[in-house]
Design an enzyme around this catalytic site. Structure first.
Site, PDB file in Angstrom:
ATOM      1  N   HIS A  22       0.844  -1.209   0.000  1.00 56.82           N
ATOM      2  CA  HIS A  22       0.000   0.000   0.000  1.00 56.82           C
ATOM      3  C   HIS A  22       0.873   1.250   0.000  1.00 56.82           C
ATOM      4  O   HIS A  22       0.499   2.269   0.545  1.00 56.82           O
ATOM      5  CB  HIS A  22      -0.894   0.026   1.250  1.00 56.82           C
ATOM      6  CG  HIS A  22      -1.903  -1.068   1.287  1.00 56.82           C
ATOM      7  ND1 HIS A  22      -2.608  -1.400   2.419  1.00 56.82           N
ATOM      8  CD2 HIS A  22      -2.344  -1.909   0.320  1.00 56.82           C
ATOM      9  CE1 HIS A  22      -3.427  -2.400   2.150  1.00 56.82           C
ATOM     10  NE2 HIS A  22      -3.286  -2.737   0.885  1.00 56.82           N
TER      11      HIS A  22
HETATM   12  C1  LIG Z   1      -0.340  -7.867  -4.180  1.00 55.06           C
HETATM   13  C2  LIG Z   1      -1.175  -6.652  -3.903  1.00 55.06           C
HETATM   14  C3  LIG Z   1      -2.358  -6.785  -3.181  1.00 55.06           C
HETATM   15  C4  LIG Z   1      -3.134  -5.659  -2.921  1.00 55.06           C
HETATM   16  N1  LIG Z   1      -4.363  -5.821  -2.337  1.00 55.06           N
HETATM   17  C5  LIG Z   1      -5.193  -4.752  -2.227  1.00 55.06           C
HETATM   18  C6  LIG Z   1      -6.541  -4.924  -1.781  1.00 55.06           C
HETATM   19  O1  LIG Z   1      -7.000  -6.039  -1.523  1.00 55.06           O
HETATM   20  N2  LIG Z   1      -7.324  -3.814  -1.666  1.00 55.06           N
HETATM   21  C7  LIG Z   1      -6.859  -2.566  -1.936  1.00 55.06           C
HETATM   22  O2  LIG Z   1      -7.607  -1.593  -1.749  1.00 55.06           O
HETATM   23  N3  LIG Z   1      -5.581  -2.380  -2.382  1.00 55.06           N
HETATM   24  C8  LIG Z   1      -4.766  -3.443  -2.566  1.00 55.06           C
HETATM   25  N4  LIG Z   1      -3.510  -3.277  -3.084  1.00 55.06           N
HETATM   26  C9  LIG Z   1      -3.039  -1.912  -3.350  1.00 55.06           C
HETATM   27  C10 LIG Z   1      -3.518  -1.294  -4.659  1.00 55.06           C
HETATM   28  O3  LIG Z   1      -3.718  -2.251  -5.660  1.00 55.06           O
HETATM   29  C11 LIG Z   1      -2.472  -0.260  -5.086  1.00 55.06           C
HETATM   30  O4  LIG Z   1      -2.321   0.673  -4.045  1.00 55.06           O
HETATM   31  C12 LIG Z   1      -2.844   0.494  -6.352  1.00 55.06           C
HETATM   32  O5  LIG Z   1      -2.985  -0.396  -7.429  1.00 55.06           O
HETATM   33  C13 LIG Z   1      -1.768   1.524  -6.684  1.00 55.06           C
HETATM   34  O6  LIG Z   1      -2.177   2.250  -7.809  1.00 55.06           O
HETATM   35  P1  LIG Z   1      -1.171   3.165  -8.644  1.00 55.06           P
HETATM   36  O7  LIG Z   1      -1.916   3.618  -9.824  1.00 55.06           O
HETATM   37  O8  LIG Z   1      -0.575   4.175  -7.732  1.00 55.06           O
HETATM   38  O9  LIG Z   1       0.021   2.185  -9.074  1.00 55.06           O
HETATM   39  P2  LIG Z   1      -0.046   0.844  -9.917  1.00 55.06           P
HETATM   40  O10 LIG Z   1      -1.413   0.278  -9.899  1.00 55.06           O
HETATM   41  O11 LIG Z   1       1.062  -0.007  -9.417  1.00 55.06           O
HETATM   42  O12 LIG Z   1       0.251   1.304 -11.402  1.00 55.06           O
HETATM   43  C14 LIG Z   1       1.503   1.699 -11.884  1.00 55.06           C
HETATM   44  C15 LIG Z   1       1.646   1.170 -13.309  1.00 55.06           C
HETATM   45  O13 LIG Z   1       2.740   1.798 -13.949  1.00 55.06           O
HETATM   46  C16 LIG Z   1       3.454   0.848 -14.721  1.00 55.06           C
HETATM   47  N5  LIG Z   1       4.820   1.381 -14.869  1.00 55.06           N
HETATM   48  C17 LIG Z   1       5.767   1.484 -13.915  1.00 55.06           C
HETATM   49  N6  LIG Z   1       6.874   2.073 -14.415  1.00 55.06           N
HETATM   50  C18 LIG Z   1       6.613   2.357 -15.712  1.00 55.06           C
HETATM   51  C19 LIG Z   1       7.372   2.973 -16.745  1.00 55.06           C
HETATM   52  N7  LIG Z   1       8.612   3.421 -16.541  1.00 55.06           N
HETATM   53  N8  LIG Z   1       6.796   3.086 -17.964  1.00 55.06           N
HETATM   54  C20 LIG Z   1       5.531   2.627 -18.196  1.00 55.06           C
HETATM   55  N9  LIG Z   1       4.783   2.036 -17.235  1.00 55.06           N
HETATM   56  C21 LIG Z   1       5.311   1.916 -16.005  1.00 55.06           C
HETATM   57  C22 LIG Z   1       3.339  -0.429 -13.916  1.00 55.06           C
HETATM   58  O14 LIG Z   1       3.537  -1.576 -14.708  1.00 55.06           O
HETATM   59  C23 LIG Z   1       1.907  -0.326 -13.374  1.00 55.06           C
HETATM   60  O15 LIG Z   1       0.974  -0.923 -14.242  1.00 55.06           O
HETATM   61  C24 LIG Z   1      -2.705  -4.377  -3.357  1.00 55.06           C
HETATM   62  C25 LIG Z   1      -1.523  -4.254  -4.090  1.00 55.06           C
HETATM   63  C26 LIG Z   1      -0.772  -5.373  -4.374  1.00 55.06           C
HETATM   64  C27 LIG Z   1       0.482  -5.222  -5.182  1.00 55.06           C
END
Ligand SMILES: Cc1cc2nc3c(=O)[nH]c(=O)nc-3n(C[C@H](O)[C@H](O)[C@H](O)COP(=O)(O)OP(=O)(O)OC[C@H]3O[C@@H](n4cnc5c(N)ncnc54)[C@H](O)[C@@H]3O)c2cc1C
Length: 650
Positions: free
Chosen positions: A572
């Site tokens: 998280h």
């Molecule tokens: C295993 C796991 C279980 C979880 N369980 C829960 C849950 O049950 N409930 C809940 O509320 N939350 C949960 N979470 C947390 C939640 O999913 C994350 O907090 C959320 O997805 C984060 O969103 P974000 O958009 O900030 O990042 P992300 O969703 O991580 O998105 C970032 C994206 O950017 C891409 N990326 C990275 N670098 C580059 C680059 N240089 N060029 C192009 N693309 C790139 C990555 O591949 C990724 O797709 C969990 C997370 C994980 C990993």
């Protein structure tokens, strides 16, 4: 071709380039595209994602596969390691790497930040009352356990279904039933809606980001990207997968485009490769050294997540001048806050318990990957039912300490409590999460088939320690320096000691409890009253009423050492490009603009200046929605009339 992994067939200029097709990025891209279409305007958006496409990937769509997907060899994650010298160990964190990001691979637990979490940010336009309308727009709340849902905080026509899943529509989940029983014995309220952003204390069944009819995971690409790139709906949205943005191109103080490189993603059939912790060795999977430039007419928005967004900024010349100098990157904007302020939620450990197999059902065969159980699950999933449609998480509680417990936690924590939590009754100290996981590790010979095994994971919500993540070189293939600093501040330990004691009392009161699996508990001395217990038969079980385990000072030390050795971060993380005034270490302003550069925004969890007391998917989706509103306003696009429903969902 609106979704491709071939950069030769995409354009070389777009209105907006969004970097990272994760939870926030997909919502941002999809919402903007829909808003433009609704107004009959064409808006060209390029969404660049380093992982592969997730469309109809059975491991994504079927919720029950989430444990299996954590296997690093399947290519859904790039793991990174950080040192925890103060705990005498290192920690590995899984970083999502697939279209949909964390939303494609998370545990689907629906949890929302408390209202005071947003209010604490003290930023114009970001108070809870500003954000609740966006949360409502996003969700289709169908949690029928909550017979009288609060319309002021929940939405009922958004693209993301929230439910208890198809399996437990009518009857109460037996796991949750046992949780309720124990919670009532301990005097906790059972609440219909623990996610109304106001309840700091209580137990409930845990709503899930799962469709109640199809049983499908509610990931952001299937909700917002795939529906917007069909022949009929596409309005200038292009998605490029399996490509990493190496850096943002900045000319004369303005972001003018990005440099991309092919990013090889492991497929299930490829041989297992050994990972390395050598900072100079290439990370796995490697990124091609040949780069291509794509121009952005209006802006570049970074949504690459808490680990990758700050590294992208630094490779682009935005960050602490000292760090950039060491990494051999020319400093264009000296912003020392980039990559700092890293926070997560920490689970003390996974504590295993034995239960009566006949009373409390379990899914060991399915979770262990038994082929017959899989075939059966495939059949059931055709009706949207069975273990593929579950996340095996029954009930959960949000806990605040009692006055007596606060005294035990010591004066330093007490001061923190008074300053931070006391006047915010919507903030819990930790969450107790009761779930089932695969038990087929060959080393766990002490787990026997006569029992059903469940685990409880307590995780603390507002740790004080702050970590960092920074580049070590201008090359995208160099591993970053990840300094998590978890538990470094001594005030972070007492909540874990309390959480351990609490979850134990709790499980001992569940009717089918048969014993604690000592291998997954602190090694108390055999003479201690805190030692693990086990009832050989159901008849010998003793109903526990008011008495609680009394821990000595020595027992408390044993718990502390156990926590330090076994805790893990629950994915998280947030905070590494904080939305704050620049003088206070901020990286973006209230309109998500990166300080010191024109045409560059950040819109993922890295902008959260402080933690939220909830699993973070909801907040990540919210940030995508809020960013869409900000960008739409800047482009003169209306958002309010955008149709969020009645779309053909692929
Ligand atoms: C295993 C796991 C279980 C979880 N369980 C829960 C849950 O049950 N409930 C809940 O509320 N939350 C949960 N979470 C947390 C939640 O999913 C994350 O907090 C959320 O997805 C984060 O969103 P974000 O958009 O900030 O990042 P992300 O969703 O991580 O998105 C970032 C994206 O950017 C891409 N990326 C990275 N670098 C580059 C680059 N240089 N060029 C192009 N693309 C790139 C990555 O591949 C990724 O797709 C969990 C997370 C994980 C990993």
């Amino acid at each position: 071709m609106p979704l491709t992994n071939d950069p030769k067939i995409i354009g070389d200029e777009y209105d907006i380039i969004i970097v990272g097709g994760g939870s926030s990025g997909c919502v941002l891209a999809g919402m903007l595209s829909e808003a433009a279409r609704h107004e009959g305007r064409r808006l060209s958006i390029l969404l660049i994602e380093s992982g592969r496409d997730n469309h109809n990937d059975p491991n994504v769509v079927r919720p029950g596969r989430y444990w299996a997907n954590l296997n690093p060899n399947l290519g859904y994650f790039n793991n990174i390691k950080g040192n925890l010298d103060h705990c005498g160990r290192e920690i590995e964190v899984a970083v999502p790497n697939i279209l949909g990001g964390g939303g494609s691979v998370n545990f689907m637990m629906y949890t929302r930040a408390s209202a005071s979490d947003f209010d604490d940010w003290r930023t114009e336009g970001w108070y809870a009352e500003d954000l609740v309308p966006i949360l409502r727009k996003l969700e289709n709340y169908q949690f029928t356990r909550d017979s009288n849902p609060d319309q002021s905080v929940h939405g009922f026509s958004g693209p993301f279904a929230v439910s208890h899943g198809p399996n437990f529509r009518e009857q109460i989940d037996p796991n949750a039933g046992e949780v309720y029983h124990a919670a009532q014995k301990l005097g906790y309220p059972i609440v219909a809606d623990m996610q109304n952003m106001r309840n700091g204390v209580g137990f409930s069944e845990w709503p899930k980001w799962i469709d109640p009819v199809t049983g499908h995971r509610q990931d952001p690409a299937h909700r917002y990207i795939h529906p917007n790139i069909s022949e009929h709906t596409n309005n200038g949205l292009t998605v490029l997968c399996e490509h990493k943005v190496v850096r943002v191109i900045i000319k004369e103080g303005r972001a003018t485009g990005v440099e991309i490189a092919y990013s090889h993603t492991t497929s299930v059939t490829e041989p297992i490769k050994v990972k390395t912790t050598d900072a100079n060795a290439p990370s796995h999977p490697a990124v091609s050294s040949s780069v291509q430039e794509i121009r952005a007419r209006s802006m570049v928005v970074l949504t690459a997540g808490t680990a990758n967004t700050p590294q992208l900024l630094e490779r682009s010349g935005i960050g602490s001048s000292e760090i950039l100098l060491k990494a051999n990157v020319e400093c264009l904007v000296d912003l020392p806050g980039v990559g700092e302020n890293l926070q997560d939620h920490l689970a003390g450990s996974q504590y295993f318990y034995r239960f009566d197999k006949d009373t409390l059902p379990h899914y060991n065969d399915y979770l262990g990957g038994d082929p017959a159980a899989m075939l059966e699950a495939d059949e059931e999933f055709k009706q949207g039912k069975g273990p593929h449609s579950m996340n095996f998480i029954g009930g959960a509680g949000r806990i605040r300490p009692t006055e007596e417990e606060l005294q035990e936690m010591g004066p330093a924590f007490r001061n923190l409590w008074n300053a931070y939590y006391l006047n915010a009754p919507d903030k819990a100290l930790f969450i107790n999460c009761f779930l089932e996981r695969p038990m087929n590790d060959p080393q766990w010979t002490f787990l026997t088939p006569e029992y059903s095994y469940k685990i409880i994971i307590p995780y603390t919500l507002y740790p004080v320690s702050r970590g960092s993540i920074h580049i070590t070189s201008s090359s995208i293939n160099a591993l970053p320096e990840f300094r998590p600093q978890y538990l470094l501040d001594p005030r972070d330990l007492p909540p874990h000691v309390l959480a351990y004691k609490h979850q134990r009392e709790f499980v001992r009161r569940m009717p089918s409890f048969r014993g604690e699996v000592r291998e997954f508990h602190p090694p108390f001395s055999e003479a201690s009253a805190a030692r693990c217990i086990e009832y050989p038969t159901a008849e010998q079980r003793v109903e526990i009423a008011n008495s609680k385990v009394v821990y000595t000072g020595e027992d408390n030390k044993v718990i502390e050492e156990w926590v330090k050795a076994n805790f893990f971060a629950v994915w998280h993380w947030l905070g590494t490009a904080a939305m704050r005034p620049r003088a206070q270490g901020g990286v973006v302003d209230e309109n998500l603009n990166v300080y010191g550069v024109q045409g560059l925004k950040v819109a993922d969890l890295s902008i959260c200046p402080e933690n939220v007391g909830a699993n973070t998917y909801s907040t990540a989706l919210l940030l995508g929605g809020k960013a869409a509103e900000i960008v739409a306003k800047e482009l003169g696009l209306g958002m309010s009339d955008t149709s969020y429903n009645n779309r053909v969902l692929n």
